[in-house]
Design an enzyme around this catalytic site. Structure first.
Site, PDB file in Angstrom:
ATOM      1  N   ASP A 256      -2.234  -0.447   0.654  1.00 57.04           N
ATOM      2  CA  ASP A 256      -3.752  -1.674  -0.328  1.00 57.04           C
ATOM      3  C   ASP A 256      -3.508  -2.353  -1.250  1.00 57.04           C
ATOM      4  OD1 ASP A 256      -5.942  -1.033   1.160  1.00 57.04           O
ATOM      5  OD2 ASP A 256      -6.208   0.839  -0.328  1.00 57.04           O
TER       6      ASP A 256
ATOM      7  N   CYS B  70      13.435 -10.250   9.480  1.00 53.12           N
ATOM      8  CA  CYS B  70      13.989  -8.937   9.733  1.00 53.12           C
ATOM      9  C   CYS B  70      14.922  -7.832  10.443  1.00 53.12           C
ATOM     10  CB  CYS B  70      13.273  -7.162   8.461  1.00 53.12           C
ATOM     11  SG  CYS B  70      14.164  -6.690   7.763  1.00 53.12           S
TER      12      CYS B  70
ATOM     13  N   GLU C 244       6.360 -12.409   4.269  1.00 58.35           N
ATOM     14  CA  GLU C 244       4.652 -11.910   4.569  1.00 58.35           C
ATOM     15  C   GLU C 244       4.078 -11.209   3.448  1.00 58.35           C
ATOM     16  OE1 GLU C 244       6.977 -10.548   5.912  1.00 58.35           O
ATOM     17  OE2 GLU C 244       7.065  -8.667   6.294  1.00 58.35           O
TER      18      GLU C 244
ATOM     19  N   HIS D  27      11.564 -10.492   3.913  1.00 56.79           N
ATOM     20  CA  HIS D  27       9.734 -10.514   4.353  1.00 56.79           C
ATOM     21  C   HIS D  27       9.259 -11.349   3.617  1.00 56.79           C
ATOM     22  CE1 HIS D  27      10.422  -6.373   6.464  1.00 56.79           C
ATOM     23  NE2 HIS D  27      11.337  -6.389   5.979  1.00 56.79           N
TER      24      HIS D  27
ATOM     25  N   SER E 177     -13.518   8.880   5.360  1.00 57.42           N
ATOM     26  CA  SER E 177     -12.182   7.906   5.021  1.00 57.42           C
ATOM     27  C   SER E 177     -12.617   6.316   5.555  1.00 57.42           C
ATOM     28  CB  SER E 177     -11.057   8.683   5.165  1.00 57.42           C
ATOM     29  OG  SER E 177     -10.607   8.522   6.852  1.00 57.42           O
TER      30      SER E 177
END
Ligand code: GLN
Length: 548
Positions: free
Chosen positions: A74, A384, A512, A510, A16
């Protein structure tokens, strides 16, 4: 592109963590840079309905989409590379597949049939993959299959892929990502694990069309041909993927290896426009050749696991490139910060960012970090929980509410300056029930936030249950902490700023999640700029020469 949507599966073998997400995003970028429309989807073979309830130590950051889905990190890469928002449909777990199938069974939709893994679970998987294609907007749907081929839990996904390949013919291919381990004693790369991994796929009825081989060292002469022969793939479809300095180099490395070309050839797409990555290359130039450098502290409780703050780290790097400054992140463990050692840990930093989070652990350290930033006038960005802690710090140290707290941490505090949102109080289920996704926010005239965004109406993505308690609004305003961003419908406070400070911004949302390579987020860009003004240093000539 004329014709039907093309489907590309990306599977992983050998181990992985080979970077299927980055390879998928890089291929998508190359196709997009040729003018095609592309979306990327992640299939996760675990039983949780979504990763929202997973501990970051287990799974890294939870990425939140515009439509409020809690998803795999992802998806953050997909958005950062492609600059196209993803949605609920872009992340599907085994839990969700089974939940849907069981719900249909309860509704009697299977008309008395025995419900089975094949065909019902595999049909549900295929329906999710094709749902993106059916939207009619994408030329390519790239589907990343989580886990490693050979795992018991990924079997239904591999079977669904086998069926789709059979049904779609030339419109569907599989890219298999493997590892070429390096044996230091003999100085060789080994191909056997790749051969075995392909055999495993073949035993499940899937012939990979393209192999991407992760390697620390250049592949030896003849190795591609050898792999090609053993694995029934064309030699030009064996792609070398060397470790890169930065993930943002990978699209260019894949282009140099011809990944996009071989994919187009296998899918029968002829005469496609050339790749135009000018803007991407421009970003890389600024990223790799900074004119100055700046040190920013990231205070959080998961700092041992940098993936827990993936989007924040990437957003800081995008902002650094935009400012042509190298951002060095100092990872500061909030549990370790005390009034005594805070100056030692944070002294010399040009900016302090306090991270999101849940629960009590490490919050006192976050509060110390914020006190330090506020009193020493170090640029501060609280996200946050970081914003909520800024409100608590201000309550305790400026307004004199000694026990100011969030009801998340202390339900009996006399000063619940942060409290649970009304609509949250009746909710019992933990999964998918927070205030999630994009909400509107109105900015106050002349505030730092207003200057940063350059407009008054914005939307940003949220993931929280607690909020600034508006009963304290007047007291805070009077004492110098201003609510400079408010939700126009609910009046929830989304941004606070300390007035007597060069740059002190706490945001309930958020930012980001919205920062991409092509569009670094303005809040991060201005935060880094403020940090540079506070104490950035020019890059030394030698260092510059070395990087060039
Ligand atoms: N735990 C806080 C809340 O639920 C903050 C959440 C966060 O930082 N994402 O409101």
């Amino acid at each position: 592109m004329t014709g039907s949507t093309k489907y590309i599966f990306v599977t992983g073998g050998v181990t992985s963590s080979l970077g299927k997400g980055i390879i998928s995003a890089s291929l998508a970028k190359l196709l997009q840079a040729r003018g095609f429309t592309v979306t990327i989807q992640k299939l996760d073979p675990y039983i949780n309905v979504d990763p929202g309830t997973l501990n970051p130590y287990e799974h890294g950051e939870c990425f939140v989409t515009e439509d409020g889905a809690e998803t795999d990190l992802d998806l953050g890469h997909y958005e950062r590379f492609l600059d196209v928002p993803t949605s609920k449909a872009n992340n599907v777990t085994t839990g969700r597949i089974y939940q849907n199938v069981i719900n249909k069974e309860r509704r009697g939709e299977y008309l008395g049939k025995t419900v089975q893994v094949i065909p019902h679970i595999t049909d549900e998987i295929k329906a999710h993959v094709q749902a993106l294609g059916r939207k009619g907007i994408y030329d390519f749907v790239i589907t990343e299959v989580g886990g490693t081929v050979g795992d018991i839990e990924s079997l239904p996904y591999v079977e669904a892929m086998r069926q789709l390949k059979w049904q779609k013919g030339k419109d569907c291919i599989t890219i298999h990502l493997t590892l070429l381990p390096y044996l230091g004693t003999t100085g060789e790369l080994k191909t056997k694990p790749t051969q075995h991994s392909v055999k495993e796929l073949l035993s499940l009825g899937v012939q990979p069309d393209v192999l991407v081989c992760r390697t620390e060292h250049p592949m030896q002469k003849g190795m591609k041909e050898k792999i090609a022969l053993f694995c029934n793939v064309d030699a030009n479809a064996v792609i070398e993927s060397r470790d890169a300095d930065t993930i943002y180099d990978v699209p260019l490395l894949m282009q140099a290896e011809g990944l996009d070309q071989v994919v187009l050839q296998k899918l029968g797409v002829a005469n496609s426009p050339d790749v135009d990555l000018t803007a991407w290359q421009d970003f890389l130039r600024r990223y790799k050749h900074p004119k100055s450098e700046v040190h920013i502290g990231l205070v959080g409780k998961y700092v041992e696991l940098k993936d827990a703050y993936k989007s924040i780290k990437e957003a800081l790097e995008h902002a650094g490139a935009e400012n042509e400054s190298k951002v060095h992140i100092k990872w500061v463990h909030s549990e370790k910060l005390t009034p005594k050692n805070v100056a030692k840990h944070l002294g010399g930093l040009s900016g302090i960012l306090v991270a999101p989070g849940f629960g009590h652990r490490g919050i006192e350290g976050k509060i110390e970090a914020i006190k330090y930033a506020r009193e020493n006038k170090v640029p501060f960005l609280g996200i946050c929980l970081g914003m909520q802690m800024a409100v608590i710090e201000f309550g305790r140290n400026v307004l004199g509410y000694d026990d100011a707290n969030s009801t998340e941490m202390n339900a009996d505090t006399k000063h619940p300056v942060i409290a649970m949102m009304e609509e949250q109080k009746t909710i019992e289920n933990k999964g998918g029930t927070m205030r999630l996704g994009a909400y509107a926010c109105k900015l106050a005239e002349g505030s730092t936030a207003h200057k940063v965004y350059g407009r008054k109406d914005i939307t940003e993505r949220h993931r929280h249950r607690y909020e600034f308690n508006n009963e304290y609004l007047e007291a805070y305003k009077k004492a110098g902490m201003a609510p400079t961003g408010v939700n126009p419908q609910t009046k929830l406070v989304e941004i606070v700023e300390v007035k007597d400070h060069p740059w002190f911004v706490g945001v309930q949302f958020h930012p980001e999640y919205r920062s991409t390579v092509m569009k670094p987020h303005a809040l991060f860009v201005h935060f880094v700029k403020a940090a540079m003004q506070h104490g950035g240093t020019p890059v030394k000539q030698e260092a510059e020469a070395q990087q060039a």
